[in-house]
Design an enzyme around this catalytic site. Structure first.
Site, PDB file in Angstrom:
ATOM      1  N   CYS A   1      32.740  45.875  -0.521  1.00 28.26           N
ATOM      2  CA  CYS A   1      31.560  45.832   0.335  1.00 28.26           C
ATOM      3  C   CYS A   1      31.929  46.553   1.616  1.00 28.26           C
ATOM      4  O   CYS A   1      32.785  46.086   2.373  1.00 28.26           O
ATOM      5  CB  CYS A   1      31.140  44.396   0.621  1.00 28.26           C
ATOM      6  SG  CYS A   1      29.749  44.275   1.776  1.00 28.26           S
TER       7      CYS A   1
ATOM      8  N   GLU B   1      25.848  49.832  -1.944  1.00 29.18           N
ATOM      9  CA  GLU B   1      26.955  50.267  -2.785  1.00 29.18           C
ATOM     10  C   GLU B   1      26.584  51.609  -3.394  1.00 29.18           C
ATOM     11  O   GLU B   1      25.404  51.902  -3.605  1.00 29.18           O
ATOM     12  CB  GLU B   1      27.241  49.230  -3.874  1.00 29.18           C
ATOM     13  CG  GLU B   1      28.565  49.403  -4.563  1.00 29.18           C
ATOM     14  CD  GLU B   1      29.723  49.479  -3.585  1.00 29.18           C
ATOM     15  OE1 GLU B   1      30.192  50.600  -3.329  1.00 29.18           O
ATOM     16  OE2 GLU B   1      30.138  48.432  -3.074  1.00 29.18           O
TER      17      GLU B   1
END
Length: 219
Positions: free
Chosen positions: A2, A106
């Site tokens: 992340c 992402e």
């Protein structure tokens, strides 16, 4: 992993949803569509009595570190090995935090040369909490620097088509247990770290524009 997320919810909503008792002045909260490593990010800890909202720098620096640059390599910590890694073992027992967010990004690889940005959020669009750890480090000037990391786990069914890891998003009950300083057993704490239910999340392609409201719009 992340490496980017958003937090643009109203300050009062953050205070209410996370039952904050002590918090920084509202003027120090700056909504962002592009929260990134090395920034000072909103985090929540529990001091045994109250949930406290403050800021920690994203990128954990262990107390034994000789150079703060290591923080750039420690923006994430793998849930499966927290109790084994020297840098994370101690904070797992005593320095846990949560990081409020309303979505994260992402990059999805389509082929060896092409990646596209995806935004992942709850279908409800509600705020949620990443599981995190924090530490304090003495700078060369003798000042204390407080830093944090976001914990990752194997992907859910939704995420596995996008990336091989995802941040740990805590359920409401697990959020309370994670923050409770009375909980110190590493096995129990690691049992709280699970992939979030894929049925409650959604993902879609977005623009690659940085720090713009357009970044969260579907493309």
């Amino acid at each position: 992993m992340c490496g980017k997320f958003t937090l643009f919810s109203e300050f009062d909503d953050i205070i209410e949803q996370f039952n904050i008792d002590q918090f920084l002045p509202e003027g120090e909260y700056h909504p962002s569509y592009n929260v990134a490593p090395s920034q000072n990010i909103l985090t929540i800890i529990n001091d045994g009595s109250n949930n406290r909202l403050g800021k920690l720098r994203w990128g954990l620096i262990p107390p034994c570190a000789k150079d703060e640059k290591i923080g750039y390599k420690m923006i994430n910590a793998r849930a499966e090995t927290l109790a084994e890694k020297p840098s994370f073992r101690k904070p797992l027992g005593s320095k846990r935090c949560i990081i409020p967010a309303d979505s994260f990004y992402e990059w999805k690889r389509l082929d060896p040369k092409t990646k596209i940005p995806m935004r992942i959020k709850l279908k409800s669009s509600n705020l949620f909490a990443f599981a995190g750890l924090y530490e304090k480090w003495n700078t060369l000037e003798g000042n204390l620097l407080y830093t944090c990391t976001i914990i990752t786990i194997k992907p859910s069914e939704l995420m596995e088509d996008i990336h091989d890891r995802m941040p740990v998003i805590l359920t409401d009950e697990n959020k309370k247990e994670w923050l409770n300083p009375k909980n110190t057993d590493p096995d129990y704490l690691q049992s709280l770290l699970l992939p979030y239910d894929a049925d409650d999340m959604e993902a879609y392609q977005v623009s690659s524009l940085v720090n713009s409201p357009e970044l969260i719009e579907s493309h």
